[in-house]
Scaffold this motif. Sequence first.
Motif, PDB file in Angstrom:
ATOM      1  N   MET A   1       0.851  -1.170   0.000  1.00 48.64           N
ATOM      2  CA  MET A   1       0.000   0.000   0.000  1.00 48.64           C
ATOM      3  C   MET A   1       0.897   1.233   0.000  1.00 48.64           C
ATOM      4  O   MET A   1       1.790   1.360   0.827  1.00 48.64           O
ATOM      5  N   SER A   2       0.635   2.147  -0.912  1.00 46.74           N
ATOM      6  CA  SER A   2       1.489   3.325  -1.065  1.00 46.74           C
ATOM      7  C   SER A   2       1.148   4.410  -0.043  1.00 46.74           C
ATOM      8  O   SER A   2       0.086   4.400   0.579  1.00 46.74           O
ATOM      9  N   LEU A   3       2.057   5.352   0.091  1.00 50.57           N
ATOM     10  CA  LEU A   3       1.856   6.491   0.982  1.00 50.57           C
ATOM     11  C   LEU A   3       0.638   7.300   0.548  1.00 50.57           C
ATOM     12  O   LEU A   3      -0.160   7.736   1.381  1.00 50.57           O
ATOM     13  N   LEU A   4       0.491   7.494  -0.756  1.00 50.68           N
ATOM     14  CA  LEU A   4      -0.664   8.232  -1.268  1.00 50.68           C
ATOM     15  C   LEU A   4      -1.976   7.530  -0.891  1.00 50.68           C
ATOM     16  O   LEU A   4      -2.941   8.182  -0.488  1.00 50.68           O
ATOM     17  N   GLU A   5      -2.004   6.224  -0.999  1.00 47.45           N
ATOM     18  CA  GLU A   5      -3.206   5.476  -0.628  1.00 47.45           C
ATOM     19  C   GLU A   5      -3.518   5.630   0.857  1.00 47.45           C
ATOM     20  O   GLU A   5      -4.685   5.794   1.241  1.00 47.45           O
ATOM     21  N   ILE A   6      -2.491   5.620   1.680  1.00 48.82           N
ATOM     22  CA  ILE A   6      -2.701   5.805   3.123  1.00 48.82           C
ATOM     23  C   ILE A   6      -3.227   7.208   3.406  1.00 48.82           C
ATOM     24  O   ILE A   6      -4.138   7.386   4.218  1.00 48.82           O
ATOM     25  N   ILE A   7      -2.700   8.209   2.726  1.00 52.14           N
ATOM     26  CA  ILE A   7      -3.175   9.586   2.909  1.00 52.14           C
ATOM     27  C   ILE A   7      -4.635   9.711   2.479  1.00 52.14           C
ATOM     28  O   ILE A   7      -5.447  10.334   3.173  1.00 52.14           O
ATOM     29  N   LEU A   8      -4.986   9.107   1.358  1.00 48.68           N
ATOM     30  CA  LEU A   8      -6.381   9.150   0.901  1.00 48.68           C
ATOM     31  C   LEU A   8      -7.306   8.442   1.885  1.00 48.68           C
ATOM     32  O   LEU A   8      -8.420   8.921   2.154  1.00 48.68           O
ATOM     33  N   ILE A   9      -6.862   7.326   2.421  1.00 47.08           N
ATOM     34  CA  ILE A   9      -7.652   6.630   3.443  1.00 47.08           C
ATOM     35  C   ILE A   9      -7.809   7.520   4.671  1.00 47.08           C
ATOM     36  O   ILE A   9      -8.899   7.629   5.244  1.00 47.08           O
ATOM     37  N   ALA A  10      -6.736   8.198   5.070  1.00 48.47           N
ATOM     38  CA  ALA A  10      -6.777   9.091   6.230  1.00 48.47           C
ATOM     39  C   ALA A  10      -7.788  10.216   6.030  1.00 48.47           C
ATOM     40  O   ALA A  10      -8.566  10.537   6.931  1.00 48.47           O
ATOM     41  N   VAL A  11      -7.785  10.806   4.839  1.00 48.11           N
ATOM     42  CA  VAL A  11      -8.742  11.881   4.547  1.00 48.11           C
ATOM     43  C   VAL A  11     -10.166  11.329   4.568  1.00 48.11           C
ATOM     44  O   VAL A  11     -11.072  11.931   5.159  1.00 48.11           O
ATOM     45  N   GLY A  12     -10.368  10.185   3.963  1.00 50.35           N
ATOM     46  CA  GLY A  12     -11.698   9.582   3.958  1.00 50.35           C
ATOM     47  C   GLY A  12     -12.197   9.268   5.356  1.00 50.35           C
ATOM     48  O   GLY A  12     -13.351   9.553   5.698  1.00 50.35           O
ATOM     49  N   LEU A  13     -11.322   8.698   6.179  1.00 49.00           N
ATOM     50  CA  LEU A  13     -11.715   8.371   7.553  1.00 49.00           C
ATOM     51  C   LEU A  13     -12.019   9.622   8.370  1.00 49.00           C
ATOM     52  O   LEU A  13     -12.840   9.584   9.280  1.00 49.00           O
ATOM     53  N   SER A  14     -11.379  10.723   8.049  1.00 49.62           N
ATOM     54  CA  SER A  14     -11.556  11.937   8.850  1.00 49.62           C
ATOM     55  C   SER A  14     -12.811  12.731   8.491  1.00 49.62           C
ATOM     56  O   SER A  14     -13.153  13.681   9.190  1.00 49.62           O
ATOM     57  N   MET A  15     -13.525  12.347   7.457  1.00 47.22           N
ATOM     58  CA  MET A  15     -14.688  13.127   7.034  1.00 47.22           C
ATOM     59  C   MET A  15     -15.819  13.123   8.061  1.00 47.22           C
ATOM     60  O   MET A  15     -16.471  14.147   8.273  1.00 47.22           O
ATOM     61  N   ASP A  16     -16.063  12.006   8.712  1.00 54.23           N
ATOM     62  CA  ASP A  16     -17.080  11.990   9.765  1.00 54.23           C
ATOM     63  C   ASP A  16     -16.664  12.910  10.914  1.00 54.23           C
ATOM     64  O   ASP A  16     -17.480  13.664  11.440  1.00 54.23           O
ATOM     65  N   ALA A  17     -15.394  12.843  11.291  1.00 54.68           N
ATOM     66  CA  ALA A  17     -14.891  13.707  12.357  1.00 54.68           C
ATOM     67  C   ALA A  17     -14.978  15.177  11.938  1.00 54.68           C
ATOM     68  O   ALA A  17     -15.287  16.049  12.758  1.00 54.68           O
TER      69      ALA A  17
END
Length: 186
Positions: A1-17
Amino acid sequence: MSLLEIILIAVGLSMDAFAVSVTLGLSVKKVKMKEVLIPGIYFGLFQAFMPFLGYFTGRLFANKIQSVDHWIAFVLLALIGGKMIWESFSKEEKRATDHQFTFVKMLLLAIATSIDALAVGVTFAFFEINIYIAIIIIGLTTFCISMGGVMIGNFFGARYQSKAEFIGGAVLVLLGVKILAEHLLF
């Protein structure tokens, strides 16, 4: 899993917050640094902790929680949002900021907005990934996005103070309904 993919996952997870942080910002007259930092800290820590927990508890735990995670998030958000809506009809002028960021309220919101991150952590266990780098990225991303959400919510809340708490509560309830619908219908 690439760094970009992890960043995109992080942004997606943070949307509810982010959405919850906006509602918290809506509910205060003049936001102080404390009110900006508290949601960022709670949400950032929980968004980092849940993937860590999911990663190490594995598939067995995820299968058990996955069947009810949407109900847990829905109930927590509906209760907190419903209380905010109820309080918006109160005749008292009680816009003090301290009651908006209590330990119990922030804990429940942090849990409700980070349950999906538990499942993400389980999926991380199946990839070649450094979980420590991933949780740092997820935690810091959520921390920053949540702080921005409080400030954005406060900007609009100062202009529309009379309806802000009602709108904030409605957003929380609708967010809970969205989470529930996503899991039940799709």
